[in-house]
Design a protein around this motif. Structure first.
Motif, PDB file in Angstrom:
ATOM      1  N   LEU A   1       0.240  -1.153   0.190  1.00 12.62           N
ATOM      2  CA  LEU A   1       0.181  -0.291  -0.076  1.00 12.62           C
ATOM      3  C   LEU A   1       1.086   0.964  -0.202  1.00 12.62           C
ATOM      4  CD1 LEU A   1      -3.402  -1.271   2.377  1.00 12.62           C
ATOM      5  CD2 LEU A   1      -3.164  -0.801  -0.027  1.00 12.62           C
ATOM      6  N   VAL A   2       1.613   0.989   0.614  1.00 13.18           N
ATOM      7  CA  VAL A   2       2.857   2.538   1.014  1.00 13.18           C
ATOM      8  C   VAL A   2       3.450   2.527  -0.203  1.00 13.18           C
ATOM      9  CG1 VAL A   2       5.267   3.469   1.702  1.00 13.18           C
ATOM     10  CG2 VAL A   2       2.927   2.092   3.768  1.00 13.18           C
ATOM     11  N   GLY A   3       4.303   1.642  -0.939  1.00  8.70           N
ATOM     12  CA  GLY A   3       3.999   1.757  -2.363  1.00  8.70           C
ATOM     13  C   GLY A   3       4.026   1.812  -3.555  1.00  8.70           C
ATOM     14  N   LEU A   4       2.511   1.386  -3.242  1.00 10.49           N
ATOM     15  CA  LEU A   4       1.749   2.489  -3.940  1.00 10.49           C
ATOM     16  C   LEU A   4       1.303   3.284  -4.775  1.00 10.49           C
ATOM     17  CD1 LEU A   4      -1.246  -0.730  -4.757  1.00 10.49           C
ATOM     18  CD2 LEU A   4       0.376  -0.344  -6.390  1.00 10.49           C
ATOM     19  N   ALA A   5       1.021   4.834  -3.041  1.00  2.93           N
ATOM     20  CA  ALA A   5       1.003   5.461  -3.222  1.00  2.93           C
ATOM     21  C   ALA A   5       1.822   5.961  -3.134  1.00  2.93           C
ATOM     22  CB  ALA A   5       0.971   5.957  -1.572  1.00  2.93           C
ATOM     23  N   ALA A   6       3.589   5.913  -2.742  1.00  2.00           N
ATOM     24  CA  ALA A   6       4.641   6.256  -4.237  1.00  2.00           C
ATOM     25  C   ALA A   6       5.151   6.063  -4.699  1.00  2.00           C
ATOM     26  CB  ALA A   6       6.378   5.579  -3.226  1.00  2.00           C
TER      27      ALA A   6
ATOM     28  N   ILE B   1       1.983   6.032  -7.360  1.00  2.00           N
ATOM     29  CA  ILE B   1       1.475   7.728  -7.733  1.00  2.00           C
ATOM     30  C   ILE B   1       2.237   8.557  -7.252  1.00  2.00           C
ATOM     31  CG2 ILE B   1      -0.735   8.626  -7.678  1.00  2.00           C
ATOM     32  CD1 ILE B   1      -2.020   6.242  -6.395  1.00  2.00           C
ATOM     33  N   PHE B   2       2.495   9.174  -6.140  1.00  2.00           N
ATOM     34  CA  PHE B   2       3.438   9.668  -5.825  1.00  2.00           C
ATOM     35  C   PHE B   2       4.754  10.861  -6.702  1.00  2.00           C
ATOM     36  CE2 PHE B   2       6.794  12.224  -4.317  1.00  2.00           C
ATOM     37  CZ  PHE B   2       6.458  13.897  -3.523  1.00  2.00           C
ATOM     38  N   LEU B   3       5.508   8.930  -7.170  1.00  2.00           N
ATOM     39  CA  LEU B   3       6.689   9.776  -7.986  1.00  2.00           C
ATOM     40  C   LEU B   3       6.398   9.952  -9.073  1.00  2.00           C
ATOM     41  CD1 LEU B   3       8.413   7.172  -5.841  1.00  2.00           C
ATOM     42  CD2 LEU B   3       9.451   9.254  -6.253  1.00  2.00           C
ATOM     43  N   ASN B   4       5.571   9.112 -10.049  1.00  2.00           N
ATOM     44  CA  ASN B   4       4.963   9.098 -11.014  1.00  2.00           C
ATOM     45  C   ASN B   4       4.058  10.703 -11.529  1.00  2.00           C
ATOM     46  OD1 ASN B   4       5.123   7.847 -14.166  1.00  2.00           O
ATOM     47  ND2 ASN B   4       2.559   7.646 -13.315  1.00  2.00           N
ATOM     48  N   THR B   5       3.572  10.836 -10.737  1.00  2.00           N
ATOM     49  CA  THR B   5       2.879  12.247 -11.485  1.00  2.00           C
ATOM     50  C   THR B   5       4.026  13.328 -10.944  1.00  2.00           C
ATOM     51  OG1 THR B   5       0.952  11.330 -10.677  1.00  2.00           O
ATOM     52  CG2 THR B   5       1.244  13.527 -10.213  1.00  2.00           C
ATOM     53  N   GLY B   6       4.700  13.168 -10.572  1.00  2.00           N
ATOM     54  CA  GLY B   6       6.152  14.314 -10.165  1.00  2.00           C
ATOM     55  C   GLY B   6       7.080  14.465 -11.110  1.00  2.00           C
ATOM     56  N   GLY B   7       6.700  13.213 -11.266  1.00  2.42           N
ATOM     57  CA  GLY B   7       8.455  12.889 -12.912  1.00  2.42           C
ATOM     58  C   GLY B   7       9.678  12.817 -12.191  1.00  2.42           C
TER      59      GLY B   7
ATOM     60  N   PRO C   1      12.703   7.405 -14.105  1.00  3.95           N
ATOM     61  CA  PRO C   1      13.115   7.463 -15.313  1.00  3.95           C
ATOM     62  C   PRO C   1      11.755   7.403 -16.537  1.00  3.95           C
ATOM     63  CG  PRO C   1      14.110   5.375 -14.464  1.00  3.95           C
ATOM     64  CD  PRO C   1      12.539   6.376 -12.880  1.00  3.95           C
ATOM     65  N   GLN C   2      12.877   7.426 -17.355  1.00  5.64           N
ATOM     66  CA  GLN C   2      11.348   7.610 -18.756  1.00  5.64           C
ATOM     67  C   GLN C   2      10.499   6.067 -19.348  1.00  5.64           C
ATOM     68  OE1 GLN C   2      12.822   9.434 -21.902  1.00  5.64           O
ATOM     69  NE2 GLN C   2      11.109   9.147 -23.423  1.00  5.64           N
ATOM     70  N   TRP C   3      11.226   5.333 -18.639  1.00  4.47           N
ATOM     71  CA  TRP C   3      10.856   3.941 -19.302  1.00  4.47           C
ATOM     72  C   TRP C   3       9.567   3.402 -18.308  1.00  4.47           C
ATOM     73  CZ3 TRP C   3      11.365  -0.105 -15.939  1.00  4.47           C
ATOM     74  CH2 TRP C   3      12.511   0.400 -14.801  1.00  4.47           C
ATOM     75  N   ALA C   4      10.030   3.590 -17.229  1.00  2.43           N
ATOM     76  CA  ALA C   4       9.324   3.276 -15.457  1.00  2.43           C
ATOM     77  C   ALA C   4       7.788   4.120 -15.831  1.00  2.43           C
ATOM     78  CB  ALA C   4       9.913   3.532 -14.482  1.00  2.43           C
ATOM     79  N   ALA C   5       8.140   5.398 -16.126  1.00  2.00           N
ATOM     80  CA  ALA C   5       7.130   6.703 -16.605  1.00  2.00           C
ATOM     81  C   ALA C   5       6.070   5.878 -17.442  1.00  2.00           C
ATOM     82  CB  ALA C   5       7.416   7.583 -16.450  1.00  2.00           C
ATOM     83  N   GLN C   6       6.575   5.525 -19.151  1.00  2.00           N
ATOM     84  CA  GLN C   6       5.684   5.079 -19.876  1.00  2.00           C
ATOM     85  C   GLN C   6       4.571   3.871 -19.456  1.00  2.00           C
ATOM     86  OE1 GLN C   6       8.482   4.248 -23.056  1.00  2.00           O
ATOM     87  NE2 GLN C   6       7.827   6.108 -23.420  1.00  2.00           N
ATOM     88  N   LYS C   7       5.781   2.346 -18.921  1.00  2.00           N
ATOM     89  CA  LYS C   7       4.601   1.293 -18.081  1.00  2.00           C
ATOM     90  C   LYS C   7       3.959   1.804 -17.118  1.00  2.00           C
ATOM     91  CE  LYS C   7       8.745  -2.186 -19.054  1.00  2.00           C
ATOM     92  NZ  LYS C   7       7.544  -2.872 -20.065  1.00  2.00           N
ATOM     93  N   LEU C   8       4.062   2.679 -16.444  1.00  2.00           N
ATOM     94  CA  LEU C   8       3.273   2.829 -15.123  1.00  2.00           C
ATOM     95  C   LEU C   8       1.912   4.035 -15.489  1.00  2.00           C
ATOM     96  CD1 LEU C   8       5.290   3.593 -12.562  1.00  2.00           C
ATOM     97  CD2 LEU C   8       3.658   1.617 -13.018  1.00  2.00           C
TER      98      LEU C   8
END
Length: 530
Positions: free
Chosen positions: A353-358, A360-366, A369-376
């Motif tokens: 649960l904490v990892g999922l919230a993290a 979301i925060f990291l992906n939204t904030g940019g 890495p680009q490859w991870a952001a594209q997958k998410l």
């Protein structure tokens, strides 16, 4: 002589109290049974205003039943006082009483007392509804003698509701509710409950009780009946197409796992439950292809369960575990190891649960890495914006602003039960129109946040306290019982589901009825002496 007269008088008072108590028990059983039958099954004009129709029938049944019940309870209380008996109050009773007082205070002083009486049209979660929930809990916790009959009726009716929901998803309409509806409308409405999320809210409250019977029933007949009930429920759960239901599923399955690891047989049955769930997903995936609805677009988790290779892998793992537990049933059971596994699963759930919230925060904030952001980004849940969670991102952000700008009085006591729409119309009408046009914001699609705004901090603490203390007490090892475990699982399921949804007539009264029955069981000497 006076002592003899006092003894005779005391004997008469005690006999009168017992007679009144028995009448209350029978009448309450009739009222509870009527609610369990009529609310799920009743619809005035098909799906047209079905939520309002169900509330009207609920209100009318309670009007007829509660008036004589309350009069009889007052008479019972007079006998009780004359007998000078002590009133047993649990910590859950205290939170329920506090919630009732704070809700009344919010309705009177929140600024919208006329709107607070019944609440917003179509939702009707105002003061009188909140009072009815607390009364259902309190009455059943004291006079719930016929709880077995009530639960049997509740589960039997829900089995019919679930079966109709399954048939609807495979294109069969045995009740004629789909006549004249488009494919898009049929994708949104299910069984006798109406909108799919309303339907799911009922399913996730009642289903855990039947699963608990399957997990612990010693009688073979009841185990078979509850197993059939469980499979029908799972077939409906995997096709109702509301992701929120899977969070509820995770919640009640964690409760069952926590309890089942203490015994080899119950652990084997728990694995059988998991196996039934994943099997139901694959079977329903095949059946729904026979007569598919082109407008039924699966949510992320529904698609994962029905169509993904990942769910096939989980099905295989469950099958292997079940075979191993079955073949090694005579071997020594490593209790200490399994208790360690239980703790690891709980910790792992928290980490996820904490990892999922993290993420979301990291992906939204940019920050990824680009490859991870594209997958998410392929999964909408990993990007927080106004559209997150079918529009909940915008609603929750707006609700945070409302609460931040409230004065201290409203922060503590709220604006009144089910009065969010009135408060927004009075102070945020222009902003509401900019965000949602002509639509009215009646709740924030998070019951706990909704209670915070409508009932304030005091209302939320007391409301959450009812659930938290019930769950903790019902799962105590010394007082553990089959039905108490099922009710605790239902409470966790309700809390998880309504993190994304809301109070409404299809689920909340049933949850309070179950908690009342659980309190009655917990206080019963037969449970305490085990």
């Amino acid at each position: 002589m006076s002592n003899k007269l006092n003894k005779i008088k005391g004997s008469n008072d005690n006999e009168g109290m017992e007679i009144v108590g028995q009448i209350v028990e029978y009448l309450l059983a009739v009222v509870a049974a009527a609610v369990c039958i009529m609310v799920p099954l009743y619809a005035r004009d098909g799906y047209d205003q079905i939520g309002q129709a169900k509330f009207v029938i609920y209100k009318n049944m309670l009007r007829l039943g509660f008036m004589p019940l309350l009069i009889l309870v007052v008479v019972y209380g007079i006998f009780w006082l004359r007998e000078k008996k002590k009133l047993r109050l649990s910590v859950t009773d205290g939170f329920a009483f506090a919630y009732l007082l704070f809700t009344i205070a919010a309705a009177v002083f929140g600024g919208f007392y006329e709107d607070a009486l019944w609440g917003s049209f179509g939702w009707n979660m105002g003061l009188l509804s909140q009072v009815s929930f607390v009364l259902l809990y309190w009455l059943l916790s004291r006079f719930g003698k016929f709880y077995r009959s009530m639960l049997l009726i509740m589960c039997a009716v829900s089995a019919v509701v679930f079966a109709i929901g399954v048939l609807h998803r495979v294109g069969i309409d045995p009740i004629g509710f789909y006549q004249g509806l488009t494919d898009d409308q049929m994708a949104q409405f299910l069984s006798t409950m109406g909108q799919a999320t309303w339907y799911a809210s009922y399913l996730i409250v009642v289903l855990p009780v039947g699963i608990a019977v399957f997990l612990y029933a010693q009688n073979r007949t009841w185990r078979i009946i509850s197993g059939i009930y469980m499979v029908i429920g799972f077939c409906s759960l995997v096709t109702q197409n509301s992701d929120s239901a899977y969070f509820a599923l995770a919640g009640f399955m964690l409760v069952f796992f926590w309890v089942c690891v203490e015994n080899r047989e119950s652990l084997r049955r728990f694995v059988a439950v998991c196996l039934s769930f994943f099997t139901a997903g694959k079977v329903m995936s095949l059946l729904m292809q026979v007569n598919p609805n082109p407008e039924l677009h699966y949510d992320f988790l529904t698609r994962l369960v029905l169509q993904s290779g990942f769910s096939w892998a989980l099905l295989g793992i469950c099958l292997v575990l079940y075979i191993v537990l079955w073949r090694r049933k005579e071997k020594a059971y490593p209790v200490e190891t399994m208790l360690l596994v239980r703790k690891l699963v709980l910790v792992g759930t928290g980490v996820v649960l904490v990892g999922l919230a993290a993420l979301i925060f990291l992906n939204t904030g940019g920050f990824l890495p680009q490859w991870a952001a594209q997958k998410l980004s392929a999964v909408s849940y990993f990007t927080w914006d106004d559209t997150w969670g079918n529009g909940r991102g915008r609603i929750w952000s707006f609700a945070v602003k409302i609460f931040q700008e409230e004065n201290l009085f409203h922060k503590l006591l709220g604006v009144g039960p089910d009065c969010l729409s009135s408060y927004v119309a009075a102070y945020y009408s222009q902003e509401e129109e900019l965000l949602w046009g002509q639509k009215v914001l009646t709740n924030v699609h998070n019951e706990w946040f909704n209670i915070l705004i409508n009932g304030g901090i005091l209302g939320l603490v007391s409301y959450a306290g009812i659930f938290m203390t019930s769950i903790r007490r019902f799962l105590q090892k010394d007082h553990r019982d089959v039905l108490l475990t099922g009710i605790a699982a239902a409470a966790v399921s309700y809390m998880a589901y309504n993190f994304f949804c809301y109070q409404q007539i299809c689920c909340t009264p049933f949850m309070f009825m179950l908690m009342g029955i659980g309190e009655y069981l917990y206080q019963d000497k037969r449970i305490l002496e085990k």
